[in-house]
Design an enzyme around this catalytic site. Structure first.
Site, PDB file in Angstrom:
ATOM      1  N   ARG A 296      -6.838  -7.473 -10.089  1.00 15.44           N
ATOM      2  CA  ARG A 296      -7.495  -8.758 -10.255  1.00 15.44           C
ATOM      3  C   ARG A 296      -8.973  -8.460 -10.760  1.00 15.44           C
ATOM      4  O   ARG A 296      -9.209  -7.282 -11.116  1.00 15.44           O
ATOM      5  CB  ARG A 296      -7.747  -9.586  -9.115  1.00 15.44           C
ATOM      6  CG  ARG A 296      -8.446  -8.552  -7.994  1.00 15.44           C
ATOM      7  CD  ARG A 296      -8.842  -9.290  -6.732  1.00 15.44           C
ATOM      8  NE  ARG A 296      -9.133  -8.831  -5.490  1.00 15.44           N
ATOM      9  CZ  ARG A 296     -10.227  -7.842  -5.557  1.00 15.44           C
ATOM     10  NH1 ARG A 296     -11.260  -8.304  -6.271  1.00 15.44           N
ATOM     11  NH2 ARG A 296     -10.261  -7.228  -4.351  1.00 15.44           N
TER      12      ARG A 296
ATOM     13  N   GLU B 198      -4.952   6.004   8.206  1.00 21.04           N
ATOM     14  CA  GLU B 198      -5.575   6.782   7.081  1.00 21.04           C
ATOM     15  C   GLU B 198      -6.591   7.396   7.392  1.00 21.04           C
ATOM     16  O   GLU B 198      -7.424   6.765   7.932  1.00 21.04           O
ATOM     17  CB  GLU B 198      -5.835   5.945   5.751  1.00 21.04           C
ATOM     18  CG  GLU B 198      -6.055   6.700   4.555  1.00 21.04           C
ATOM     19  CD  GLU B 198      -6.155   5.419   3.451  1.00 21.04           C
ATOM     20  OE1 GLU B 198      -5.016   5.089   2.850  1.00 21.04           O
ATOM     21  OE2 GLU B 198      -7.321   4.889   3.251  1.00 21.04           O
TER      22      GLU B 198
ATOM     23  N   LYS C 234       0.796  -1.384  -0.189  1.00 23.75           N
ATOM     24  CA  LYS C 234       0.199   0.106  -0.041  1.00 23.75           C
ATOM     25  C   LYS C 234       0.931   1.137   0.112  1.00 23.75           C
ATOM     26  O   LYS C 234       0.376   2.271  -0.558  1.00 23.75           O
ATOM     27  CB  LYS C 234      -0.998   0.015   1.240  1.00 23.75           C
ATOM     28  CG  LYS C 234      -1.841  -1.152   1.372  1.00 23.75           C
ATOM     29  CD  LYS C 234      -2.849  -1.412   0.126  1.00 23.75           C
ATOM     30  CE  LYS C 234      -3.685  -2.592   0.263  1.00 23.75           C
ATOM     31  NZ  LYS C 234      -4.046  -3.310  -0.824  1.00 23.75           N
TER      32      LYS C 234
END
Lengths: 168, 500
Positions: B291, B199, B116
């Site tokens: 994906r 975050e 990340k």
């Protein structure tokens, strides 16, 4: 035979003496109920209105799912209901509460110890199922009397997990 | 082009991938755990191989066993679906090392976006806006000290995370220690890594994601957005395309940012760039999913592009035949995720045998499912059973059609989230398109105890069933000998119950 059916606080007297008919509070309707899947899916034609419902027994009640709404119905033989009404009040809730596993799963963590005082809705343990953690909470305030599981243990639906009793 | 594809997954997505393969004339290889012997993907594929016991760690997550099957079956490519090994760079690398084609992005792109912090740095460098947050790998003390600087409410997120696992929302410093512990524990279990970061939560944010397609020749296009704000516990519940909050100008801006993100990652194949969108139309990069997404079908219905077919073509070295100008959003699509959870009982997982199944069909209705009558739903895997995907000429039409399809949908034997979707589609917030990622958890209550119009019908059904049970009991009590008053009563009762 007359039945009293209680749904959503409302009581209906339902008479099923005549095949193909159902009398609700004295009004007669045509009713044809068919079990579709051999288990819980029913088709009902009531006065030519077609309904499809899923009906299941749970803790003495019948849960009926109709068009996205779930109804809980309690049904009693009308004569028994009358006898009970004459016999007086139902016994009040008291004593110990056993917390059972609401689903099969893996005990990840036990957050209380025997003898600990807990509040209503306080987390007792964490149960993991389908990769999600679910906190199992106390149904009542009181004292943790016993814990029958430990972390890492797999439990089945309905297994006793924790007993919470009145604080001594 | 590829010849034989091993599908390293189970459930509805394995069925979906097998369908695309068969449409392209590719041979298919299924893998299955012991309890999935009778699963649809096993029966649909051309070949099927057992790979171990039910726990995913010993079957669907075993790289060694899957590669072993690839060797035995002579497969030349592996499609990972979503979940399980789909975003594991080590798996993609192992597939490549075995001389096989991974139907997905390059190892480096998976690794870069799976990390990340690296992804965040790459996005900042590429000029893509990001949400305020911390570095990775904080100790508990550092996380608690830095939390006020990030600002509350904030999210503790697992560096290796995804799908909401290892994620915790915190509204004040006092909650930090227990939330950190829970996030680390979940992350360690799900990903084998307990690295976390913080975050800031963008208040009232929508979760809007952009679908991209990139080929190995360097062509990158986007296929518009998907609105994924209806979530519970960070799991998407219902998605729609296009988003009621995105107009053509915003779509173009977000699409350009997503294409820039894909280029920065060196991306190839189908991928999704997730953004938070605030009330003012500002958007922030959240993460890139390297994906196929669960909700990919709504994009397929609105664009007419088969994303799985595109993935297979691209993996076979083909060039994208569609350009950005070819992408036009036509109509509106809604996806309802049908999970094995009881919406009337805190979404407890539901297991058991599917006793009845009737899937909706008709105009504009698609069902991607792994269910069949007699299927056993276990606790071993994800609760997602099926996806109802509906197309309409416009949003109002799509809503009406979805309601119609949900009414037709019957699953008995297990509890599902079908009623949840029926209720959501009746709320004014959904109908108005006014919802954000906290809406379901904060403002939506599943009505209980029958607030609908059919209480009397429920009472009649319950009474008729009670009557039938009573007749059955009387029949069992009847003695085997000559006729007794009980038996005669029982006969009469059973005749009545048959007449019902």
């Amino acid at each position: 035979v007359k039945y009293e059916a209680r749904v959503n606080g409302q009581v209906l007297v339902i008479d099923l003496d005549r095949p193909g008919e159902v009398a609700v509070d004295g009004t007669v309707h045509l009713a044809d109920l068919r079990l579709v899947d051999g288990e819980s899916l029913y088709s009902l034609i009531l006065d030519n209105f077609s309904h499809e419902v899923i009906a299941e027994r749970r803790e003495g009640k019948t849960e009926v799912l109709i068009e996205g709404h779930l109804y809980e119905a309690e049904v009693e033989d009308a004569r028994l209901a009358q006898l009970r009404a004459m016999g007086g009040q139902e016994h009040a809730e008291h004593g110990s509460a056993t917390v059972n596993a609401p689903m099969p799963g893996l005990v990840v963590k036990v957050m209380v110890a025997p003898g600990e005082i807990v509040e209503r809705d306080q987390g007792l343990l964490v149960l993991e199922a389908m990769k999600m953690e679910n906190v199992i909470r106390s149904p009542r305030p009181g004292e943790v009397r016993s814990i029958s599981v430990e972390p890492g243990q797999t439990v089945n639906l309905g297994d006793a997990l924790v007993v919470v009793d009145e604080a001594t | 082009m590829l010849k034989k594809v091993l599908v390293a997954n189970r459930g509805e997505i394995a069925v979906r991938v097998i369908r695309a393969c068969h449409e392209l004339g590719l041979e298919t290889v299924a893998v299955y755990s012991d309890i999935d012997r009778a699963a649809l993907h096993v029966r649909d594929a051309r070949e099927a191989y057992s790979i171990g016991p039910a726990p995913a760690s010993e079957s669907y997550l075993s790289i060694e066993r899957i590669l072993d099957v690839a060797g035995k079956s002579g497969a030349d490519a592996i499609h990972p679906g979503y979940g399980f090994l789909a975003e594991r760079a080590d798996f993609a690398r192992a597939v490549a090392d075995a001389g096989l084609t991974f139907v997905g992005p390059p190892v480096a792109a998976i690794a870069a976006m799976g990390d990340k912090l690296a992804a965040r740095r790459a996005m900042i460098a590429a000029g893509v806006p990001v949400v305020p947050g911390t570095e990775l790998g904080l100790t508990d003390d550092e996380a608690i000290a830095q939390a006020p600087g990030v600002g509350f409410p904030l999210l503790i997120k697992a560096a290796a995370g995804g799908g909401g696992k290892g994620m915790r929302r915190v509204t004040e410093v006092a909650e930090m220690p227990s939330a950190l512990e829970a996030a680390r524990r979940e992350s360690l279990k799900a990903f084998g890594d307990d690295t976390v970061y913080l975050e800031r939560v963008v208040e009232d944010a929508r979760h809007v994601e952009i679908q991209v397609l990139a080929d190995a020749q360097g062509n990158v296009i986007h296929l518009g957005e998907r609105e994924c704000s209806l979530q519970r516990r960070h799991q998407k519940v219902l998605e729609e395309c296009p988003s009621p909050a995105v107009d053509a100008a915003l779509r173009a801006a977000m699409g350009a940012a997503a294409v820039a993100a894909a280029r920065a990652a060196g991306y190839v194949s189908a991928g999704t760039v997730e953004f938070l969108l605030d009330r003012d139309g500002q958007f922030y990069f959240l993460e890139m999913n390297t994906r196929l997404q669960v909700e990919h079908p709504i994009t397929e219905l609105v664009t007419g592009v088969d994303l799985v077919v595109q993935m297979l073509r691209i993996a076979g070295g083909r060039r994208l035949r569609i350009s950005q100008d070819d992408i036009e959003l036509r109509g509106h699509a809604i996806e309802c995720r049908i999970n094995a959870e009881d919406p009337f009982n805190q979404f407890m997982p539901s297991t058991g045998r599917v006793s009845a199944l009737l899937e909706p069909t008709g105009p504009g209705v698609r069902v991607d499912s792994c269910l069949y009558e007699g299927a056993e739903v276990s606790l071993y895997y994800d609760p997602l059973l099926a996806k109802l995907v509906v197309w309409g000429e416009n949003r109002a039409h799509a809503i009406q059609r979805t309601r119609r399809a949900l009414t037709e949908y019957r699953i008995a034997g297990i509890k599902t989230t079908i009623p949840l979707h029926q209720q959501i589609l009746e709320t004014t917030q959904f109908i108005a398109g006014q919802y954000h990622t906290r809406y379901l958890e904060e403002s939506f209550d599943m009505p209980r105890g029958g607030e609908g119009d059919h209480a009397a019908v429920a009472a009649i059904v319950a009474a008729m069933l009670a009557h039938q049970r009573r007749s059955d009991v009387i029949n069992r009590l009847a003695p085997a000998g000559g006729p007794s008053p009980w038996k005669l009563y029982g006969r009469r009762a059973s005749m009545r119950s048959r007449a019902l």
